[in-house]
Scaffold this motif. Structure first.
Motif, PDB file in Angstrom:
ATOM      1  N   ALA A   1      49.232  37.661  50.197  1.00  0.00           N
ATOM      2  CA  ALA A   1      48.131  38.616  50.032  1.00  0.00           C
ATOM      3  C   ALA A   1      47.297  38.285  48.790  1.00  0.00           C
ATOM      4  O   ALA A   1      46.065  38.358  48.823  1.00  0.00           O
ATOM      5  N   ILE A   2      47.949  37.911  47.707  1.00  0.00           N
ATOM      6  CA  ILE A   2      47.224  37.566  46.481  1.00  0.00           C
ATOM      7  C   ILE A   2      46.401  36.297  46.679  1.00  0.00           C
ATOM      8  O   ILE A   2      45.247  36.199  46.221  1.00  0.00           O
ATOM      9  N   VAL A   3      46.972  35.315  47.373  1.00  0.00           N
ATOM     10  CA  VAL A   3      46.231  34.075  47.648  1.00  0.00           C
ATOM     11  C   VAL A   3      44.983  34.364  48.468  1.00  0.00           C
ATOM     12  O   VAL A   3      43.887  33.850  48.172  1.00  0.00           O
TER      13      VAL A   3
ATOM     14  N   LEU B   1      43.359  37.161  48.623  1.00  0.00           N
ATOM     15  CA  LEU B   1      42.418  37.895  47.777  1.00  0.00           C
ATOM     16  C   LEU B   1      41.657  36.949  46.847  1.00  0.00           C
ATOM     17  O   LEU B   1      40.433  37.059  46.696  1.00  0.00           O
ATOM     18  N   VAL B   2      42.356  36.000  46.246  1.00  0.00           N
ATOM     19  CA  VAL B   2      41.706  35.024  45.358  1.00  0.00           C
ATOM     20  C   VAL B   2      40.709  34.168  46.135  1.00  0.00           C
ATOM     21  O   VAL B   2      39.586  33.909  45.673  1.00  0.00           O
TER      22      VAL B   2
ATOM     23  N   TRP C   1      52.549  47.518  51.330  1.00  0.00           N
ATOM     24  CA  TRP C   1      52.729  46.713  50.118  1.00  0.00           C
ATOM     25  C   TRP C   1      54.107  46.973  49.498  1.00  0.00           C
ATOM     26  O   TRP C   1      54.770  46.047  49.030  1.00  0.00           O
TER      27      TRP C   1
ATOM     28  N   SER D   1      55.285  37.863  51.071  1.00  0.00           N
ATOM     29  CA  SER D   1      54.113  38.572  51.604  1.00  0.00           C
ATOM     30  C   SER D   1      53.150  38.958  50.492  1.00  0.00           C
ATOM     31  O   SER D   1      51.932  38.912  50.676  1.00  0.00           O
ATOM     32  N   HIS D   2      53.685  39.335  49.327  1.00  0.00           N
ATOM     33  CA  HIS D   2      52.812  39.646  48.193  1.00  0.00           C
ATOM     34  C   HIS D   2      52.045  38.409  47.742  1.00  0.00           C
ATOM     35  O   HIS D   2      50.846  38.481  47.431  1.00  0.00           O
ATOM     36  N   PHE D   3      52.727  37.263  47.700  1.00  0.00           N
ATOM     37  CA  PHE D   3      52.073  36.013  47.297  1.00  0.00           C
ATOM     38  C   PHE D   3      50.954  35.642  48.267  1.00  0.00           C
ATOM     39  O   PHE D   3      49.862  35.243  47.855  1.00  0.00           O
TER      40      PHE D   3
END
Length: 247
Positions: free
Chosen positions: A22-24, A26-27, A11, A18-20
């Motif tokens: 991963a967040i998508v 997760l949502v 991370w 890549s953070h975006f």
């Protein structure tokens, strides 16, 4: 070296893209499991309550008592209530013609009410199916995009350093593999739940049609007006047995 291969390291070395991703993911996972748990509990309760409630309805002594007994199976209770209201509407407007539907017979009014009830109930029960189908079909590609982005980072690292040793490319490659696994982790439960719910909805829809047929026969005979006993119908009991077998 071992500490550099945990999730916090991946991370930390990731960028905004890549953070975006991963967040998508997760949502999407949270939304998928919320629908799976909520809808699964609702369908499970309906499958187990409907056979008993339908059988109890046909053994009730009056229509009102039968409606009360159907309450645990809300879609079937709503269908019976709509049919009963259609008959009451016909009785109150049959002597005058202030509405277009006053020209319809009792059978036609009941048929329309039951058809509308089935359509609205089916639409309500299918809530969340589109979300599950969308998540199941798009999550692998979102994870694949993260995989491509991670491989790009690995190639960029090799190009800048001129070295292809494990310590130089392990981070980006590990990021790519994690994105692939995350996409599958989100998609597989959504697809399995969608197929399971779709089968249960087809069975419940068939039982709603069978119950609506029995209601139409009962409500248009005129016997219910005198609050006579509710006569069991073979088709309705068959629908209840069918639902019980699926449960």
């Amino acid at each position: 070296m071992q500490a550099n291969f945990d999730f916090s390291h991946f991370w930390a070395q990731g960028d905004a893209v890549s953070h975006f991703i991963a967040i998508v993911l997760l949502v999407l996972s949270v939304a998928s499991w919320a629908v799976i748990l909520g809808k699964g509990w609702k369908l499970w309760r309906l499958r187990h309550a409907a056979p008993v409630a339908i059988d109890s309805f046909w053994h009730a002594s009056t229509l009102q008592e039968g409606l009360d007994r159907l309450e645990p199976a809300a879609p079937f209770a709503d269908l019976a209530r709509r049919g009963s209201q259609a008959v009451s509407h016909f009785e109150s407007h049959s002597g005058s013609a202030p509405h277009l539907d006053s020209h319809l017979s009792a059978s036609e009014l009941v048929t329309r009410a039951l058809r509308q009830g089935i359509a609205r109930t089916t639409s309500h029960l299918e809530g969340g199916q589109t979300l599950l189908a969308s998540i199941g079909s798009t999550a692998p590609f979102i994870g694949l995009f993260g995989t491509v982005w991670g491989i790009y980072h690995a190639l960029a690292t090799i190009g800048m350093t001129g070295q292809s040793s494990l310590d130089k490319v392990a981070g980006p490659v590990g990021e790519a593999l994690i994105m692939t696994a995350a996409g599958l982790f989100v998609a597989i439960p959504a697809v399995l739940a969608y197929n399971t719910f779709n089968r249960n909805l087809r069975v419940i829809g068939g039982d709603l049609d069978a119950f609506a047929h029995d209601l139409h026969t009962f409500l248009t005979t005129g016997h219910h007006m005198a609050e006579s006993p509710v006569v069991p119908h073979g088709r309705g009991n068959a629908g209840a047995r069918k639902l019980a077998e699926v449960a």
